[in-house]
Design a protein around this motif. Structure first.
Motif, mmCIF file in Angstrom:
data_model
loop_
_atom_site.group_PDB
_atom_site.id
_atom_site.type_symbol
_atom_site.label_atom_id
_atom_site.label_comp_id
_atom_site.label_asym_id
_atom_site.label_seq_id
_atom_site.Cartn_x
_atom_site.Cartn_y
_atom_site.Cartn_z
ATOM 1 N N MET A 10 74.221 5.381 47.522
ATOM 2 C CA MET A 10 73.760 6.363 48.689
ATOM 3 C C MET A 10 72.793 7.415 48.144
ATOM 4 N N CYS A 11 71.776 7.599 49.099
ATOM 5 C CA CYS A 11 70.751 8.729 48.747
ATOM 6 C C CYS A 11 71.497 10.326 49.258
ATOM 7 N N LEU A 12 71.348 11.102 48.256
ATOM 8 C CA LEU A 12 71.926 12.261 48.370
ATOM 9 C C LEU A 12 71.286 13.205 49.460
ATOM 10 N N GLY A 13 70.142 12.692 49.835
ATOM 11 C CA GLY A 13 69.296 13.447 50.966
ATOM 12 C C GLY A 13 69.620 13.010 52.310
ATOM 13 N N CYS A 14 69.580 11.743 52.612
ATOM 14 C CA CYS A 14 69.786 11.389 53.940
ATOM 15 C C CYS A 14 71.035 10.738 54.306
ATOM 16 N N ASN A 15 71.888 10.540 53.051
ATOM 17 C CA ASN A 15 73.161 9.971 53.127
ATOM 18 C C ASN A 15 73.255 8.380 53.392
ATOM 19 N N ILE A 49 68.421 9.301 44.614
ATOM 20 C CA ILE A 49 67.709 9.552 46.161
ATOM 21 C C ILE A 49 66.703 8.821 46.306
ATOM 22 N N CYS A 50 66.358 8.548 47.953
ATOM 23 C CA CYS A 50 64.986 7.845 47.967
ATOM 24 C C CYS A 50 64.020 8.554 47.453
ATOM 25 N N ARG A 51 62.802 7.738 47.324
ATOM 26 C CA ARG A 51 61.683 7.971 46.567
ATOM 27 C C ARG A 51 60.794 8.957 47.625
ATOM 28 N N ASP A 54 61.287 14.678 50.745
ATOM 29 C CA ASP A 54 61.929 15.029 51.767
ATOM 30 C C ASP A 54 63.547 15.067 51.583
ATOM 31 N N CYS A 55 63.724 13.847 51.226
ATOM 32 C CA CYS A 55 65.220 13.643 50.511
ATOM 33 C C CYS A 55 65.705 14.719 49.584
ATOM 34 N N PHE A 56 64.696 14.558 48.743
ATOM 35 C CA PHE A 56 64.995 15.327 47.517
ATOM 36 C C PHE A 56 65.341 16.918 48.077
HETATM 37 ZN ZN LIG Z 1 67.201 9.447 51.552
#
Ligand SMILES: [Zn+2]
Length: 89
Positions: A10-15, A49-51, A54-56
Motif C-alpha cells: 500500500m502506498c502511504l500517500g494515496c492508500n 509510496i508511489c513514484r 504528490d504521494c510523498f
Molecule cells: Zn500513491
C-alpha cells in the motif's frame, strides 16, 4: 486458472494497493535514519509510496511515515527525500 501472485503493497500517500515493484521503498535503518531506497537494496524496516512527489507530500502531511516507523522525522530529511523523488520522476 491459477494466477501468478504479484506482491502488493500500500502506498502511504494515496492508500492504494500497487505491485511492489512499481512503488518506492522508504527505509529506516539500524541507526534510525530514514531514506529513500531507489535501488531496493537497503536493509531496514520499509514503507512504500508511489513514484510520485504528490504521494510523498500527502504521506508527509498526514505524518504516515512517522506512524509507519514510529519515530519523528525532521523537515530536512523530508525535503531531501522529496528532492530525490522529484529528480527520479
Ligand atoms: Zn500513491
Amino acid at each position: 486458472m491459477k494466477q501468478k501472485k504479484i506482491p502488493m503493497r500500500m502506498c502511504l500517500g494515496c492508500n492504494e494497493m500497487k505491485p511492489k515493484r512499481e512503488l518506492i521503498r522508504v527505509v529506516k535503518n539500524a541507526e534510525g535514519e530514514i531514506s529513500l531506497d531507489l535501488t531496493g537494496k537497503k536493509s531496514g524496516r520499509g514503507a512504500y509510496i508511489c513514484r510520485s512527489a504528490d504521494c510523498f507530500r500527502a504521506a508527509r502531511k498526514a505524518k504516515r511515515f512517522e506512524r509507519a516507523f514510529s519515530c519523528e522525522i525532521s523537515g530536512d530529511i523530508y525535503d531531501g527525500m522529496e528532492r530525490e523523488l522529484e529528480n527520479d520522476e
